[in-house]
Structures are given as structure tokens and as C-alpha cells.
Design an enzyme around this catalytic site. Structure first.
Site, PDB file in Angstrom:
ATOM      1  CG  ASN A   1       6.446   1.791   0.242  1.00  0.00           C
ATOM      2  OD1 ASN A   1       6.129   2.890   0.678  1.00  0.00           O
ATOM      3  ND2 ASN A   1       7.399   1.633  -0.679  1.00  0.00           N
ATOM      4  CD1 TRP A   2      -0.103   1.663   2.128  1.00  0.00           C
ATOM      5  CD2 TRP A   2      -0.917   3.260   3.463  1.00  0.00           C
ATOM      6  NE1 TRP A   2      -0.999   1.067   2.974  1.00  0.00           N
ATOM      7  CE2 TRP A   2      -1.517   2.033   3.809  1.00  0.00           C
ATOM      8  CE3 TRP A   2      -1.278   4.402   4.176  1.00  0.00           C
ATOM      9  CZ2 TRP A   2      -2.463   1.921   4.833  1.00  0.00           C
ATOM     10  CZ3 TRP A   2      -2.213   4.290   5.197  1.00  0.00           C
ATOM     11  CH2 TRP A   2      -2.793   3.062   5.514  1.00  0.00           C
ATOM     12  CE  LYS A   3       5.985   2.087  -4.018  1.00  0.00           C
ATOM     13  NZ  LYS A   3       6.351   1.631  -5.352  1.00  0.00           N
TER      14      LYS A   3
ATOM     15  CG  HIS B   1      11.594   2.439  -2.509  1.00  0.00           C
ATOM     16  ND1 HIS B   1      11.379   2.773  -3.823  1.00  0.00           N
ATOM     17  CD2 HIS B   1      10.731   1.422  -2.230  1.00  0.00           C
ATOM     18  CE1 HIS B   1      10.427   1.980  -4.311  1.00  0.00           C
ATOM     19  NE2 HIS B   1      10.019   1.152  -3.358  1.00  0.00           N
TER      20      HIS B   1
ATOM     21  CD  GLU C   1      11.072  -2.913  -3.078  1.00  0.00           C
ATOM     22  OE1 GLU C   1       9.970  -3.383  -2.773  1.00  0.00           O
ATOM     23  OE2 GLU C   1      11.275  -1.695  -3.233  1.00  0.00           O
TER      24      GLU C   1
ATOM     25  CB  SER D   1       4.585  -7.011  -9.268  1.00  0.00           C
ATOM     26  OG  SER D   1       4.799  -5.808  -9.970  1.00  0.00           O
TER      27      SER D   1
ATOM     28  N   GLY E   1       3.780  -2.599  -2.351  1.00  0.00           N
ATOM     29  CA  GLY E   1       3.301  -1.279  -2.748  1.00  0.00           C
ATOM     30  C   GLY E   1       1.857  -1.348  -3.221  1.00  0.00           C
TER      31      GLY E   1
HETATM   32  P1  PGA Z   1       4.842  -2.844  -5.833  1.00  0.00           P
HETATM   33  O1  PGA Z   1       5.838  -1.851  -5.045  1.00  0.00           O
HETATM   34  O2  PGA Z   1       4.333  -3.838  -4.850  1.00  0.00           O
HETATM   35  O3  PGA Z   1       3.789  -1.937  -6.369  1.00  0.00           O
HETATM   36  O4  PGA Z   1       5.648  -3.477  -6.913  1.00  0.00           O
HETATM   37  C1  PGA Z   1       6.811  -2.360  -4.172  1.00  0.00           C
HETATM   38  C2  PGA Z   1       7.701  -1.252  -3.710  1.00  0.00           C
HETATM   39  O5  PGA Z   1       7.994  -0.330  -4.492  1.00  0.00           O
HETATM   40  O6  PGA Z   1       8.149  -1.257  -2.547  1.00  0.00           O
END
Ligand code: PGA
Length: 216
Positions: A7-9, A96, A145, A181, A202
Site C-alpha cells: 500500500n503505497w498510499k 482504510h 490494522e 508496521s 505500508g
Molecule cells: P505500515 O502501514 O506498514 O506503515 O504500518 C500499513 C497500512 O497503513 O496499511
């Protein structure tokens, strides 16, 4: 089968996306594991540009959108609908926590979006952080999450994730993913557990070397 979903946001421009796919293709071309499904969710504006590049070197790779409209095609300025996405992606992330917080998305929005995805043959990955959040009936994957774990470095321990999953009473047709994370240091603890079908990643997906290093 384990799903590794990047998920590159809203973290990359077009050039960053190209740099990522160039580096990742070189590594992933040599990678062969039929028990792993990689799914890349880039910013939607760059999806078509990077898709053909990646598919030519890694034919098994799949793509996802980070969101979709609750509306079908029509007079909805700025929306990206499931009808538009259906030929581009196999998956879509819905609900999300960043969308629930920044765009006031509710369980009802999530339900409408899952229905849109289902009608147009896109598999939905619904993100939840609480057992009280609604899981629409056509959901394909649930990503647990916990808010405190997202992009914080404080990943959730396996036992707590399994405890949360038990409280959901999911039908066996829904895949259960964890996100928060996930990184090189903690991935093995999750991979050893049969209850977790994959990961929404992410921060550790932003660098192609980091993302590749997560794959078993
Ligand atoms: P993260 O993000 O791996 O940086 O915790 C995960 C997400 O928001 O989908």
C-alpha cells in the site's frame, strides 16, 4: 497462500514509481514461489504506467486500488468508480483507517463500496481496527490494522492478532490479513502462524529492497 499487499498510499510521484518497479523487477524476476501472491496498490494515477512494466517481468503479480467510489458511473466529478477500475485491478482496499479518519468514511460507506466492487468483479480488502466495525457480506479479505500499529514501528504481537480474529467469527471464505508496521524483523513471527493469510504493508513497501526482503 500468503498475500503480500503493498500500500503505497500517497507517498510516490510518477518518477518514484518507475524507480521502484525498475529495481523490484530485477529482484523479483528471479523469485519463484507459487505460495506467494504479490499485490501492488500504487497511487491510481500511475497504475497503468507501471502495470505493463511490472507484468512484463513478473507475470503473476496483481494490482489493487487504494479506494473506489461508492457510486457507479455517473455525474460524480472526481470519482473513480468500480466500473472504471474493473479492467485495471483485481483488488481494492476499502475503509482504510486513514480514509475513515480523513474522509469521515463510515461502515455504511464501506458497505456501499464493497457492493460496487462486488458488482464489477473486484475483490475487496476491508480494513478494520475494531471487532465492532461492520464486515459487509461480499468482503473477500479482512485486514486487521490496529491504529496504534500503523506506521508507528509498534507492530501487534501474533497472539493479540489471533485473539482479535477469533472475535470476528469469520467464514472460512474470507482471508484474514494483518497490517501495522510489518517489517523484516517481525515478518517471520507472522509467517509461522497458519491463521494469518497475508499482510497489508505500508512503510516497508515503499522501498523495493525492503519489500522484496519480506518475501519468504
Ligand atoms: P505500515 O502501514 O506498514 O506503515 O504500518 C500499513 C497500512 O497503513 O496499511
Amino acid at each position: 497462500m500468503h498475500y503480500f499487499i503493498a500500500n503505497w498510499k500517497a507517498e510516490k510521484n510518477l518518477n518514484d514509481c518507475y524507480e521502484w518497479v525498475k529495481t523490484f523487477s530485477v529482484q523479483a524476476m528471479k523469485y519463484n514461489n507459487s505460495n506467494i501472491q504479490i499485490i501492488i496498490c500504487p497511487p491510481i494515477a500511475f497504475l497503468t504506467s507501471i502495470k505493463s512494466y511490472l507484468l512484463s517481468s513478473i507475470p503473476s503479480i496483481k494490482f489493487g486500488a487504494q479506494d473506489l467510489s461508492k457510486f457507479d458511473n455517473g455525474k460524480y466529478t472526481g470519482e473513480t468508480t468500480a466500473q472504471m477500475l474493473k479492467d485495471l485491478v483485481d483488488y481494492v482496499i476499502i475503509g482504510h483507517s486513514e480514509r475513515r479518519t480523513n474522509h469521515n468514511e463510515t461502515d455504511n460507506h464501506v458497505k456501499l463500496k464493497v457492493e460496487q466492487a462486488y458488482q464489477h468483479g473486484i475483490k475487496s480488502i476491508v480494513c478494520i481496527s475494531e471487532t465492532t466495525q461492520i464486515i459487509p457480506s461480499k468482503t473477500n479479505m479482512i485486514a486487521f490494522e490496529p491504529l496504534s500499529a500503523i506506521a508507528s514501528g509498534n507492530n501487534y504481537p501474533v497472539d493479540s492478532i489471533i485473539e482479535f480474529k477469533k472475535g470476528l467469527n469469520l467464514p472460512s471464505t474470507i482471508n484474514f490479513l494483518y497490517g501495522g508496521s510489518v517489517n523484516k524483523k517481525n515478518i517471520d513471527s507472522y509467517l509461522q502462524n497458519q491463521e494469518i493469510d497475508g499482510f497489508l504493508i505500508g512503510t516497508a513497501s515503499l522501498d523495493p529492497h525492503d519489500f522484496f526482503s519480506l518475501l519468504p
